[in-house]
Scaffold this motif. Structure first.
Motif, PDB file in Angstrom:
ATOM      1  N   THR A 139       0.804  -1.222   0.000  1.00  0.00           N
ATOM      2  CA  THR A 139       0.000   0.000   0.000  1.00  0.00           C
ATOM      3  C   THR A 139       0.832   1.264   0.000  1.00  0.00           C
ATOM      4  OG1 THR A 139      -2.231  -0.083   0.788  1.00  0.00           O
ATOM      5  CG2 THR A 139      -0.790   1.150   2.097  1.00  0.00           C
ATOM      6  N   SER A 140       0.255   2.359  -0.475  1.00  0.00           N
ATOM      7  CA  SER A 140       0.994   3.612  -0.518  1.00  0.00           C
ATOM      8  C   SER A 140       0.280   4.723   0.214  1.00  0.00           C
ATOM      9  CB  SER A 140       1.219   4.018  -1.976  1.00  0.00           C
ATOM     10  OG  SER A 140      -0.017   4.161  -2.624  1.00  0.00           O
ATOM     11  N   CYS A 141      -0.951   4.523   0.620  1.00  0.00           N
ATOM     12  CA  CYS A 141      -1.732   5.559   1.296  1.00  0.00           C
ATOM     13  C   CYS A 141      -1.699   5.325   2.800  1.00  0.00           C
ATOM     14  CB  CYS A 141      -3.162   5.532   0.780  1.00  0.00           C
ATOM     15  SG  CYS A 141      -3.282   5.729  -0.998  1.00  0.00           S
ATOM     16  N   THR A 142      -2.772   5.720   3.485  1.00  0.00           N
ATOM     17  CA  THR A 142      -2.879   5.497   4.911  1.00  0.00           C
ATOM     18  C   THR A 142      -2.919   4.004   5.176  1.00  0.00           C
ATOM     19  OG1 THR A 142      -4.163   7.500   5.093  1.00  0.00           O
ATOM     20  CG2 THR A 142      -4.244   5.983   6.948  1.00  0.00           C
ATOM     21  N   THR A 143      -1.967   3.508   5.920  1.00  0.00           N
ATOM     22  CA  THR A 143      -1.900   2.079   6.187  1.00  0.00           C
ATOM     23  C   THR A 143      -1.760   1.828   7.671  1.00  0.00           C
ATOM     24  OG1 THR A 143       0.487   2.050   5.904  1.00  0.00           O
ATOM     25  CG2 THR A 143      -0.839   1.577   3.962  1.00  0.00           C
ATOM     26  N   THR A 144      -2.025   0.609   8.051  1.00  0.00           N
ATOM     27  CA  THR A 144      -1.912   0.228   9.448  1.00  0.00           C
ATOM     28  C   THR A 144      -1.042  -1.012   9.566  1.00  0.00           C
ATOM     29  OG1 THR A 144      -3.929  -1.083   9.272  1.00  0.00           O
ATOM     30  CG2 THR A 144      -4.163   1.173  10.047  1.00  0.00           C
ATOM     31  N   SER A 145      -0.484  -1.197  10.721  1.00  0.00           N
ATOM     32  CA  SER A 145       0.380  -2.352  10.955  1.00  0.00           C
ATOM     33  C   SER A 145      -0.455  -3.588  11.245  1.00  0.00           C
ATOM     34  CB  SER A 145       1.304  -2.069  12.139  1.00  0.00           C
ATOM     35  OG  SER A 145       0.552  -2.059  13.333  1.00  0.00           O
ATOM     36  N   ILE A 146       0.227  -4.699  11.419  1.00  0.00           N
ATOM     37  CA  ILE A 146      -0.440  -5.966  11.710  1.00  0.00           C
ATOM     38  C   ILE A 146      -1.287  -5.860  12.976  1.00  0.00           C
ATOM     39  CG2 ILE A 146       1.477  -6.934  13.044  1.00  0.00           C
ATOM     40  CD1 ILE A 146       0.915  -9.621  11.710  1.00  0.00           C
ATOM     41  N   HIS A 147      -0.880  -5.024  13.915  1.00  0.00           N
ATOM     42  CA  HIS A 147      -1.564  -4.924  15.204  1.00  0.00           C
ATOM     43  C   HIS A 147      -2.852  -4.126  15.132  1.00  0.00           C
ATOM     44  CE1 HIS A 147       1.880  -6.882  16.894  1.00  0.00           C
ATOM     45  NE2 HIS A 147       2.655  -5.966  16.363  1.00  0.00           N
ATOM     46  N   ASP A 148      -2.954  -3.199  14.194  1.00  0.00           N
ATOM     47  CA  ASP A 148      -4.189  -2.424  14.063  1.00  0.00           C
ATOM     48  C   ASP A 148      -4.725  -2.455  12.637  1.00  0.00           C
ATOM     49  OD1 ASP A 148      -2.113  -0.912  13.067  1.00  0.00           O
ATOM     50  OD2 ASP A 148      -2.708   0.942  14.054  1.00  0.00           O
ATOM     51  N   ALA A 149      -4.466  -3.548  11.944  1.00  0.00           N
ATOM     52  CA  ALA A 149      -4.943  -3.726  10.579  1.00  0.00           C
ATOM     53  C   ALA A 149      -6.467  -3.860  10.580  1.00  0.00           C
ATOM     54  CB  ALA A 149      -4.312  -4.971   9.958  1.00  0.00           C
ATOM     55  N   PRO A 150      -7.115  -3.431   9.500  1.00  0.00           N
ATOM     56  CA  PRO A 150      -8.570  -3.599   9.417  1.00  0.00           C
ATOM     57  C   PRO A 150      -8.919  -5.087   9.381  1.00  0.00           C
ATOM     58  CG  PRO A 150      -7.669  -2.901   7.300  1.00  0.00           C
ATOM     59  CD  PRO A 150      -6.545  -2.842   8.295  1.00  0.00           C
ATOM     60  N   PRO A 151     -10.122  -5.452   9.833  1.00  0.00           N
ATOM     61  CA  PRO A 151     -10.496  -6.868   9.854  1.00  0.00           C
ATOM     62  C   PRO A 151     -10.442  -7.519   8.472  1.00  0.00           C
ATOM     63  CG  PRO A 151     -12.380  -5.461  10.387  1.00  0.00           C
ATOM     64  CD  PRO A 151     -11.182  -4.589  10.332  1.00  0.00           C
ATOM     65  N   GLN A 152     -10.627  -6.746   7.433  1.00  0.00           N
ATOM     66  CA  GLN A 152     -10.585  -7.273   6.074  1.00  0.00           C
ATOM     67  C   GLN A 152      -9.190  -7.750   5.690  1.00  0.00           C
ATOM     68  OE1 GLN A 152     -11.723  -4.283   7.027  1.00  0.00           O
ATOM     69  NE2 GLN A 152     -13.841  -4.074   6.339  1.00  0.00           N
ATOM     70  N   ALA A 153      -8.163  -7.287   6.400  1.00  0.00           N
ATOM     71  CA  ALA A 153      -6.782  -7.695   6.124  1.00  0.00           C
ATOM     72  C   ALA A 153      -6.422  -9.012   6.811  1.00  0.00           C
ATOM     73  CB  ALA A 153      -5.807  -6.607   6.565  1.00  0.00           C
ATOM     74  N   GLN A 154      -7.268  -9.492   7.697  1.00  0.00           N
ATOM     75  CA  GLN A 154      -6.942 -10.700   8.460  1.00  0.00           C
ATOM     76  C   GLN A 154      -6.622 -11.904   7.579  1.00  0.00           C
ATOM     77  OE1 GLN A 154      -6.250 -10.750  11.792  1.00  0.00           O
ATOM     78  NE2 GLN A 154      -5.379 -12.696  11.136  1.00  0.00           N
ATOM     79  N   PRO A 155      -7.346 -12.155   6.478  1.00  0.00           N
ATOM     80  CA  PRO A 155      -6.967 -13.319   5.679  1.00  0.00           C
ATOM     81  C   PRO A 155      -5.582 -13.185   5.047  1.00  0.00           C
ATOM     82  CG  PRO A 155      -8.750 -12.107   4.607  1.00  0.00           C
ATOM     83  CD  PRO A 155      -8.567 -11.526   5.974  1.00  0.00           C
ATOM     84  N   ILE A 156      -5.163 -11.975   4.746  1.00  0.00           N
ATOM     85  CA  ILE A 156      -3.834 -11.771   4.170  1.00  0.00           C
ATOM     86  C   ILE A 156      -2.782 -12.025   5.254  1.00  0.00           C
ATOM     87  CG2 ILE A 156      -2.218 -10.109   3.213  1.00  0.00           C
ATOM     88  CD1 ILE A 156      -5.750 -10.606   2.088  1.00  0.00           C
ATOM     89  N   ILE A 157      -3.024 -11.507   6.452  1.00  0.00           N
ATOM     90  CA  ILE A 157      -2.109 -11.721   7.575  1.00  0.00           C
ATOM     91  C   ILE A 157      -1.996 -13.222   7.868  1.00  0.00           C
ATOM     92  CG2 ILE A 157      -1.788 -11.344  10.062  1.00  0.00           C
ATOM     93  CD1 ILE A 157      -3.266  -8.589   9.574  1.00  0.00           C
ATOM     94  N   THR A 158      -3.133 -13.904   7.911  1.00  0.00           N
ATOM     95  CA  THR A 158      -3.151 -15.342   8.169  1.00  0.00           C
ATOM     96  C   THR A 158      -2.424 -16.097   7.064  1.00  0.00           C
ATOM     97  OG1 THR A 158      -5.227 -15.149   9.386  1.00  0.00           O
ATOM     98  CG2 THR A 158      -4.649 -17.343   8.558  1.00  0.00           C
ATOM     99  N   MET A 159      -2.627 -15.680   5.813  1.00  0.00           N
ATOM    100  CA  MET A 159      -1.946 -16.322   4.694  1.00  0.00           C
ATOM    101  C   MET A 159      -0.432 -16.209   4.844  1.00  0.00           C
ATOM    102  SD  MET A 159      -1.845 -15.204   0.711  1.00  0.00           S
ATOM    103  CE  MET A 159      -0.986 -13.722   1.235  1.00  0.00           C
ATOM    104  N   LEU A 160       0.053 -15.019   5.184  1.00  0.00           N
ATOM    105  CA  LEU A 160       1.491 -14.819   5.367  1.00  0.00           C
ATOM    106  C   LEU A 160       2.020 -15.680   6.511  1.00  0.00           C
ATOM    107  CD1 LEU A 160       1.560 -10.954   4.900  1.00  0.00           C
ATOM    108  CD2 LEU A 160       2.503 -12.657   3.308  1.00  0.00           C
ATOM    109  N   GLU A 161       1.284 -15.726   7.620  1.00  0.00           N
ATOM    110  CA  GLU A 161       1.684 -16.565   8.751  1.00  0.00           C
ATOM    111  C   GLU A 161       1.716 -18.038   8.351  1.00  0.00           C
ATOM    112  OE1 GLU A 161      -1.321 -15.374  11.545  1.00  0.00           O
ATOM    113  OE2 GLU A 161      -0.079 -13.764  12.366  1.00  0.00           O
ATOM    114  N   ALA A 162       0.724 -18.467   7.563  1.00  0.00           N
ATOM    115  CA  ALA A 162       0.654 -19.861   7.126  1.00  0.00           C
ATOM    116  C   ALA A 162       1.838 -20.219   6.233  1.00  0.00           C
ATOM    117  CB  ALA A 162      -0.660 -20.113   6.392  1.00  0.00           C
ATOM    118  N   ILE A 163       2.159 -19.342   5.311  1.00  0.00           N
ATOM    119  CA  ILE A 163       3.276 -19.611   4.404  1.00  0.00           C
ATOM    120  C   ILE A 163       4.583 -19.681   5.184  1.00  0.00           C
ATOM    121  CG2 ILE A 163       4.655 -18.668   2.513  1.00  0.00           C
ATOM    122  CD1 ILE A 163       1.949 -17.592   1.378  1.00  0.00           C
TER     123      ILE A 163
END
Length: 134
Positions: A15-39
């Motif tokens: 992302t290049s705009c307003t972004t948040t870290s893993i700790h305050d990521a929007p709930p919609q980002a959870q599958p991406i976070i989980t995917m990265l953790e799984a890999i």
């Protein structure tokens, strides 16, 4: 190989705009976070848990899973130019509504991309591969 390529491409979102870290990521980002953790943890079942049925069908159609997710991890580390991916270095942004949209994310300010997500019951799931680096 197609599903691995799609999933690898999915991991390359930024992302290049307003972004948040893993700790305050929007709930919609959870599958991406989980995917990265799984890999990174070589956990196929965890990865499958965040894919919608059509993505899961593609993933399951892959003929060889003897190495688990190790090849996908190797490709991801190579693409990010690192030997140790820091999951806390990703930043996330959601663009969409309460049913579907795109998660855009960045790794250390590099490789801008997005991936589609959809609401599936009470959770969010990955509904497409990567859109391509910007």
């Amino acid at each position: 190989m197609r599903a691995i390529s799609v999933l690898f491409a999915v991991t390359m979102l930024v992302t290049s705009c307003t972004t948040t870290s893993i700790h305050d990521a929007p709930p919609q980002a959870q599958p991406i976070i989980t995917m990265l953790e799984a890999i990174m943890g070589n956990n196929i079942d965890l990865l499958k848990s965040v894919l919608i049925d059509s993505q899961l069908d593609d993933f399951n159609a892959e003929p060889d899973r003897d190495d688990g997710l190790k090849e996908l991890e190797r490709q991801m580390l190579n693409a990010y130019g690192t030997t140790n991916l820091d999951l806390n270095a990703f930043r996330y942004e959601y663009k969409g509504n309460d049913a579907a949209g795109q998660v855009v994310f960045t790794y250390k300010g590099k490789l801008t991309d997005s991936i589609d997500v959809v609401k599936d019951g009470l959770s969010w799931k990955i509904s497409s591969g990567t859109k391509g680096f910007n």
